[in-house]
Design a protein around this motif. Structure first.
Motif, mmCIF file in Angstrom:
data_model
loop_
_atom_site.group_PDB
_atom_site.id
_atom_site.type_symbol
_atom_site.label_atom_id
_atom_site.label_comp_id
_atom_site.label_asym_id
_atom_site.label_seq_id
_atom_site.Cartn_x
_atom_site.Cartn_y
_atom_site.Cartn_z
ATOM 1 N N ILE A 126 54.290 45.093 29.699
ATOM 2 C CA ILE A 126 54.706 43.715 29.373
ATOM 3 C C ILE A 126 55.540 43.157 30.532
ATOM 4 O O ILE A 126 55.359 42.008 30.955
ATOM 5 N N ASP A 127 56.450 43.986 31.068
ATOM 6 C CA ASP A 127 57.273 43.534 32.207
ATOM 7 C C ASP A 127 56.403 43.133 33.403
ATOM 8 O O ASP A 127 56.613 42.082 34.005
ATOM 9 N N ALA A 128 55.435 43.978 33.723
ATOM 10 C CA ALA A 128 54.589 43.690 34.893
ATOM 11 C C ALA A 128 53.823 42.387 34.689
ATOM 12 O O ALA A 128 53.768 41.520 35.574
ATOM 13 N N LEU A 129 53.254 42.233 33.511
ATOM 14 C CA LEU A 129 52.460 41.031 33.243
ATOM 15 C C LEU A 129 53.342 39.785 33.211
ATOM 16 O O LEU A 129 52.995 38.742 33.765
ATOM 17 N N ARG A 130 54.495 39.932 32.546
ATOM 18 C CA ARG A 130 55.361 38.747 32.404
ATOM 19 C C ARG A 130 55.844 38.263 33.772
ATOM 20 O O ARG A 130 55.899 37.059 34.033
ATOM 21 N N GLN A 131 56.185 39.210 34.644
ATOM 22 C CA GLN A 131 56.662 38.804 35.972
ATOM 23 C C GLN A 131 55.537 38.159 36.773
ATOM 24 O O GLN A 131 55.740 37.167 37.468
ATOM 25 N N ALA A 132 54.337 38.703 36.626
ATOM 26 C CA ALA A 132 53.191 38.122 37.361
ATOM 27 C C ALA A 132 52.867 36.720 36.837
ATOM 28 O O ALA A 132 52.556 35.810 37.613
ATOM 29 N N ILE A 133 52.959 36.540 35.527
ATOM 30 C CA ILE A 133 52.631 35.229 34.935
ATOM 31 C C ILE A 133 53.571 34.142 35.482
ATOM 32 O O ILE A 133 53.179 32.990 35.650
ATOM 33 N N GLU A 134 54.809 34.528 35.795
ATOM 34 C CA GLU A 134 55.768 33.537 36.297
ATOM 35 C C GLU A 134 55.253 32.857 37.573
ATOM 36 O O GLU A 134 55.572 31.698 37.833
ATOM 37 N N SER A 135 54.434 33.565 38.338
ATOM 38 C CA SER A 135 53.947 32.966 39.589
ATOM 39 C C SER A 135 52.933 31.843 39.338
ATOM 40 O O SER A 135 52.552 31.128 40.255
ATOM 41 N N TYR A 136 52.501 31.690 38.089
ATOM 42 C CA TYR A 136 51.552 30.606 37.769
ATOM 43 C C TYR A 136 52.264 29.394 37.159
ATOM 44 O O TYR A 136 51.619 28.492 36.634
#
Ligand SMILES: C[S@@+](CC[C@H](N)C(=O)[O-])C[C@H]1O[C@@H](n2cnc3c(N)ncnc32)[C@H](O)[C@@H]1O
Length: 334
Positions: A126-136
């Motif tokens: 969840i952490d990895a995905l959530r941080q990546a989503i922030e870039s969008y």
């Protein structure tokens, strides 16, 4: 890509998922079969199931909830447009390397925090995905689509008895499964739906329309406390988790307190610039149905429909088949 229908958090406290046919039938019975020129405001939207059920029938929906996770789900379901190549984004996110972030540190036992809301692997995913989503973030449509999809996918593997007011001591079978990000399937349209994240009693003076659907909390259970982890995933900000459950600060709703629920409801109904008001309330609620009836009669022509409804069940309480009476108070304002 795995796609699933928007609104997977159906085991939401007070969800009207099972009451949709009753609501549709009753509302049409009062307002008329053809709702295509009418607006409908779902001012305590929660999972958003009511807005989604009516969005194809009405002119437009006004959706609101004080909780941010609900705003994300409702924004995506109502205002979301088709995401080009959504399958590629979902696949890229699903293969990201798990990492230790906010969710792992505060809510997974491996970090030493003492809380078991997710398996260590799922927390880190969840952490990895959530941080990546922030870039969008710049692409609002894509951002809300991915965030709403993450909220519902994470909710499926949470190690709770349904809500986040506590966690189970050991991982339940569903929580041991790897979280897979599933892109939410929704039906975009060109209508001018509006989505807000405000206190209903503040918003009410700024909006107007035809049909106002009210589904306020009816007991002491504060949604901000019961779904704090969904807000944390959505906000992903720095905060201090409190106590054993790790709850974050939340806005306390007047509808969850005996001393303020009635007056908050009366103000809302008095201020409403809507011709029709429909209020769902349950026979175990903080306000008695007779009190509600007397108050609503002061503001117009009043009617009442009652239906038996199976109550919300938690994971560890599957045998509870208790049903309650659900009241639909109906008002045509003067
Ligand atoms: C009974 S639930 C609504 C359930 C929803 N109809 C569904 O089927 O999913 C009540 C909702 O009211 C929201 N709420 C509580 N107090 C509020 C307030 N003052 N203003 C706006 N929303 C509020 C809660 O966050 C919760 O989602």
């Amino acid at each position: 890509m795995i796609m699933k229908k928007s609104g997977g958090c159906v085991n939401y406290i007070g969800s009207k998922a099972k009451l949709i046919p009753f609501l549709q039938e009753t509302i049409k019975g009062v307002v008329g079969e053809d709702l295509s020129q009418k607006s409908l405001c779902d001012i305590f939207a929660g999972s958003g199931i009511v807005g989604r059920a009516f969005k194809h029938e009405v002119d437009y929906i006004i959706s609101n909830d004080i909780e941010y996770y609900s705003y994300i789900l409702n924004y995506n379901a109502l205002k979301g447009k088709k995401v080009e190549q959504s399958a590629i984004y979902i696949e890229l996110l699903n293969v990201l390397k798990p990492l230790s972030g906010l969710i792992y540190q505060h809510y997974c036992v491996g970090s030493g925090c003492g809380r078991v809301y997710f398996s260590d692997h799922n927390g880190q995913k969840i952490d990895a995905l959530r941080q990546a989503i922030e870039s969008y973030k710049e692409d609002k449509n894509l951002y809300y689509f991915l965030l709403a999809s993450l909220l519902e996918s994470a909710d499926k593997v949470a190690n709770t008895a349904s809500v986040y007011s506590s966690f189970l001591k050991t991982l339940k079978p569903l929580a041991c499964k790897e979280m897979v990000l599933e892109g939410l399937d929704f039906e975009p349209d060109e209508k001018l739906h509006q989505v807000f994240c405000e206190d209903a009693n503040t918003l009410i003076s700024k909006i107007e329309g035809d049909i106002l659907y009210l589904d306020p909390p009816y007991n002491h259970r504060q949604y901000g406390a019961n779904y704090h982890l969904l807000n944390t995933i959505a906000l992903y900000d720095i905060f201090q988790p409190q106590g054993k459950t790790g709850v974050r600060n939340y806005v306390s709703s007047p509808y969850c307190k005996r001393r303020s629920a009635f007056s908050a409801l009366e103000v809302l109904i008095r201020e409403a610039k809507f011709r029709y008001v429909f209020l769902s309330y349950n026979d175990e609620g903080l306000i008695g149905h007779k009190e509600i009836a007397q108050m609503m009669q002061r503001y117009g022509k009043y009617d009442l429909q009652i239906i038996s409804h199976q109550r919300f069940k938690a994971y560890d309480n599957k045998k509870c088949k208790h049903s309650t009476l659900e009241y639909l108070h109906i008002l045509e304002k003067f």
